[in-house]
Write an enzyme that holds these catalytic residues in place. Structure first.
Site, PDB file in Angstrom:
ATOM      1  CG  HIS A 104      -3.745  -4.067  -3.716  1.00  0.00           C
ATOM      2  ND1 HIS A 104      -4.631  -3.072  -3.286  1.00  0.00           N
ATOM      3  CD2 HIS A 104      -3.435  -5.002  -2.756  1.00  0.00           C
ATOM      4  CE1 HIS A 104      -4.478  -3.381  -1.893  1.00  0.00           C
ATOM      5  NE2 HIS A 104      -4.047  -4.526  -1.659  1.00  0.00           N
ATOM      6  CD  GLU A 169       2.785  -0.346  -5.581  1.00  0.00           C
ATOM      7  OE1 GLU A 169       1.752   0.326  -6.276  1.00  0.00           O
ATOM      8  OE2 GLU A 169       2.957   0.044  -4.714  1.00  0.00           O
TER       9      GLU A 169
HETATM   10  C1  GRF Z   1       0.510   2.595  -4.917  1.00  0.00           C
HETATM   11  O1  GRF Z   1       0.988   2.023  -3.773  1.00  0.00           O
HETATM   12  C2  GRF Z   1      -0.631   1.688  -5.575  1.00  0.00           C
HETATM   13  O2  GRF Z   1      -0.589   0.482  -5.237  1.00  0.00           O
HETATM   14  C3  GRF Z   1      -1.729   2.142  -4.382  1.00  0.00           C
HETATM   15  O3  GRF Z   1      -1.660   3.470  -4.190  1.00  0.00           O
HETATM   16  C4  GRF Z   1      -0.294   3.829  -4.807  1.00  0.00           C
HETATM   17  C5  GRF Z   1      -0.219   5.035  -5.881  1.00  0.00           C
HETATM   18  O4  GRF Z   1       1.069   5.539  -5.898  1.00  0.00           O
HETATM   19  N1  GRF Z   1      -3.016   1.742  -4.931  1.00  0.00           N
HETATM   20  P1  GRF Z   1       1.113   6.512  -7.317  1.00  0.00           P
HETATM   21  O5  GRF Z   1       0.220   7.406  -7.056  1.00  0.00           O
HETATM   22  O6  GRF Z   1       1.289   5.737  -8.495  1.00  0.00           O
HETATM   23  O7  GRF Z   1       2.665   6.967  -7.071  1.00  0.00           O
END
Ligand code: GRF
Length: 197
Positions: A104, A169
């Site tokens: 998240h 992330e």
């Molecule tokens: C990421 O920011 C995730 O945290 C959120 O949606 C985005 C997805 O990005 N839930 P990706 O599809 O992994 O590039």
């Protein structure tokens, strides 16, 4: 892995696996959107893909049951939600208790739900970041595995902040999956204990 879009988190895991740094194998990628770019990334990596759409399965429980069936057929140990934009039902969660990880783009428990980066910006926080957690029945609520802190600049737009958070992330998601695969995560109530490696 479950996705809905771009799939950059998926790519981070694919790359980590290629470097032998994941401790596990990505066996199947499922998207609820047929146009998700992440499906292409999965195919490029030779990973089998499925689309399970709302149109084909309008009832939420039946949608989730279809996904659970695919995961079981593939003897999946861990489910990773990587930008999967649907809330899971009990049909799914009870089947994979403490075996579903979500990433998240905010420091939970602040700014749950959609557009978390923009929520953080609008709230005026000086720092935001990202969180990985095990998934329970409440949205963005389960036991926290890892977090990374990212500074917010006065000039940030939601997009700029999202771009600053995204690489973090990728790192905490790869690290979380590796910890799980190495058997180092233990859930005790709301807390996740990380055993010494
Ligand atoms: C990421 O920011 C995730 O945290 C959120 O949606 C985005 C997805 O990005 N839930 P990706 O599809 O992994 O590039």
């Amino acid at each position: 892995m479950l996705i809905s879009g771009r799939g950059s988190n998926l790519q981070a895991l694919v790359d980590a696996e290629a470097r032998d740094e994941l401790g596990g194998e990505i066996v199947v990628v499922i998207s609820n959107k047929s146009e998700a770019f992440g499906l292409q990334r999965a195919k490029n990596a030779g990973i089998q893909t499925y689309v399970v759409s709302k149109r084909d399965y309008p009832i939420r429980e039946e949608h989730d049951q279809r996904i659970v069936d695919i995961l079981k057929d593939n003897q999946v140990d861990l489910v990773v939600l990587a930008g999967y934009m649907r809330v899971l039902t009990d049909v799914f969660i009870s089947e994979f208790e403490n075996r579903i990880i979500n990433v998240h783009p905010a420091l939970l428990p602040a700014f749950k739900g959609l557009d978390a980066q923009l929520q953080a910006l609008d709230h005026g926080v000086r720092y935001s970041g990202c969180t990985t957690h095990f998934v329970n029945l409440e949205m963005d609520d389960g036991p926290i595995i890892l977090q990374a802190v990212v500074p917010v600049q006065a000039s940030d737009t939601g997009e700029v902040l999202a771009d600053r958070i995204l690489p973090e992330e990728h790192k905490i998601l790869v690290d979380s999956v590796r910890l799980f695969c190495n058997g180092r995560l233990k859930v005790e109530g709301r807390k996740v204990l990380i055993r010494e490696g």
